[in-house]
Design a protein around this motif. Structure first.
Motif, PDB file in Angstrom:
ATOM      1  N   ALA A 116      32.104  44.861  46.576  1.00 27.60           N
ATOM      2  CA  ALA A 116      33.475  44.479  46.214  1.00 27.60           C
ATOM      3  C   ALA A 116      34.379  45.697  46.346  1.00 27.60           C
ATOM      4  O   ALA A 116      33.948  46.832  46.149  1.00 27.60           O
ATOM      5  CB  ALA A 116      33.529  43.947  44.790  1.00 27.60           C
ATOM      6  N   SER A 117      35.619  45.439  46.679  1.00 24.80           N
ATOM      7  CA  SER A 117      36.619  46.503  46.754  1.00 24.80           C
ATOM      8  C   SER A 117      37.988  45.881  46.540  1.00 24.80           C
ATOM      9  O   SER A 117      38.150  44.668  46.627  1.00 24.80           O
ATOM     10  CB  SER A 117      36.568  47.219  48.106  1.00 24.80           C
ATOM     11  OG  SER A 117      37.049  46.354  49.124  1.00 24.80           O
ATOM     12  N   ASN A 131      31.840  36.778  53.689  1.00 26.41           N
ATOM     13  CA  ASN A 131      33.011  37.529  53.221  1.00 26.41           C
ATOM     14  C   ASN A 131      33.978  36.625  52.486  1.00 26.41           C
ATOM     15  O   ASN A 131      34.195  35.480  52.896  1.00 26.41           O
ATOM     16  CB  ASN A 131      33.770  38.141  54.407  1.00 26.41           C
ATOM     17  CG  ASN A 131      33.111  39.368  54.960  1.00 26.41           C
ATOM     18  OD1 ASN A 131      32.270  39.985  54.317  1.00 26.41           O
ATOM     19  ND2 ASN A 131      33.487  39.738  56.170  1.00 26.41           N
ATOM     20  N   SER A 132      34.585  37.168  51.447  1.00 27.88           N
ATOM     21  CA  SER A 132      35.669  36.474  50.745  1.00 27.88           C
ATOM     22  C   SER A 132      36.752  37.496  50.448  1.00 27.88           C
ATOM     23  O   SER A 132      36.470  38.549  49.871  1.00 27.88           O
ATOM     24  CB  SER A 132      35.172  35.868  49.433  1.00 27.88           C
ATOM     25  OG  SER A 132      34.236  34.863  49.682  1.00 27.88           O
ATOM     26  N   LEU A 133      37.962  37.168  50.850  1.00 22.29           N
ATOM     27  CA  LEU A 133      39.096  38.065  50.641  1.00 22.29           C
ATOM     28  C   LEU A 133      40.137  37.322  49.824  1.00 22.29           C
ATOM     29  O   LEU A 133      40.433  36.172  50.102  1.00 22.29           O
ATOM     30  CB  LEU A 133      39.684  38.497  51.985  1.00 22.29           C
ATOM     31  CG  LEU A 133      38.680  38.870  53.086  1.00 22.29           C
ATOM     32  CD1 LEU A 133      39.401  39.229  54.363  1.00 22.29           C
ATOM     33  CD2 LEU A 133      37.768  39.972  52.625  1.00 22.29           C
ATOM     34  N   GLY A 134      40.673  37.981  48.831  1.00 24.38           N
ATOM     35  CA  GLY A 134      41.601  37.282  47.947  1.00 24.38           C
ATOM     36  C   GLY A 134      42.952  37.953  47.860  1.00 24.38           C
ATOM     37  O   GLY A 134      43.160  39.079  48.326  1.00 24.38           O
ATOM     38  N   HIS A 157      41.725  41.811  46.968  1.00 27.22           N
ATOM     39  CA  HIS A 157      40.356  41.712  46.463  1.00 27.22           C
ATOM     40  C   HIS A 157      39.427  41.313  47.606  1.00 27.22           C
ATOM     41  O   HIS A 157      39.666  40.311  48.273  1.00 27.22           O
ATOM     42  CB  HIS A 157      40.272  40.676  45.331  1.00 27.22           C
ATOM     43  CG  HIS A 157      41.114  41.039  44.166  1.00 27.22           C
ATOM     44  ND1 HIS A 157      40.710  41.933  43.211  1.00 27.22           N
ATOM     45  CD2 HIS A 157      42.354  40.648  43.799  1.00 27.22           C
ATOM     46  CE1 HIS A 157      41.657  42.076  42.312  1.00 27.22           C
ATOM     47  NE2 HIS A 157      42.662  41.302  42.648  1.00 27.22           N
ATOM     48  N   ASN A 158      38.372  42.073  47.813  1.00 29.51           N
ATOM     49  CA  ASN A 158      37.435  41.849  48.901  1.00 29.51           C
ATOM     50  C   ASN A 158      36.012  41.792  48.359  1.00 29.51           C
ATOM     51  O   ASN A 158      35.625  42.670  47.581  1.00 29.51           O
ATOM     52  CB  ASN A 158      37.514  42.993  49.918  1.00 29.51           C
ATOM     53  CG  ASN A 158      38.933  43.294  50.347  1.00 29.51           C
ATOM     54  OD1 ASN A 158      39.563  42.461  50.980  1.00 29.51           O
ATOM     55  ND2 ASN A 158      39.441  44.452  49.979  1.00 29.51           N
TER      56      ASN A 158
END
Length: 171
Positions: A25-26, A155-158, A162-163
């Motif tokens: 997460a990053s 992958n999920s990017l918000g 938020h990654n």
């Protein structure tokens, strides 16, 4: 999908069939709805998940991209994936089938990734007319493709930068 430790599952008499090998997460906090153009936050999340999984790039059969089908997001994510895995990376996105369910997207895409691994087929990215040239990856379109790896990345990017990235494998 039930998330539990292997020890807990075996204690219940259940043999785990899927393993979450790595999580990363990053946050790049570039802008509320726009990813950082260099994709460094996405790259950090994927590299962290891959390192935790202890797998090399050749072990990853495909990446289930966040893939919102917006030029900025797709090009940014593709650049990050290319830096981690190289230009021959096989990539797909399931949002062409599901739409963007916002907060539920990560869980749904993780389930699709598990199913792709279990069936040995990478689903095509639905409704693709043409792949943006800047994506420059092996995007699965039209027909499913045989999965060549032992694991996959989801992958999920918000919003807000938020990654997250998961490395998933099946047994």
């Amino acid at each position: 999908m039930v998330l539990e430790t292997e020890q807990h599952a075996r204690g219940r008499g259940v043999r785990p069939r899927t393993h979450l090998l790595g999580y990363g997460a990053s946050t790049d906090a570039y802008q509320a709805t726009t990813p950082a153009p260099d994709g460094a936050g996405v790259e950090r999340a994927v590299r962290t998940a891959q390192a935790e999984a202890g797998l090399g790039s050749d072990d990853i059969g495909h990446v289930n991209a966040h893939g919102t089908s917006t030029p900025l997001n797709d090009v940014t994510e593709a650049a990050a994936v290319r830096r981690v895995f190289g230009g021959d990376t096989v990539i797909t996105s399931t949002k062409g089938v599901t739409g963007h369910p916002l907060g539920a997207a990560g869980a749904i895409e993780a389930v699709y990734t598990v199913l792709a691994l279990r069936h040995g087929l990478i689903p095509p990215t639905a409704n693709v007319q043409a792949v943006e040239p800047a994506v420059d990856l092996d995007v699965v379109v039209d027909l499913p493709r045989k999965n060549q790896g032992t694991a996959a990345v989801s992958n999920s990017l918000g919003f807000g930068g938020h990654n997250t990235a998961l490395v998933i494998a099946v047994t």
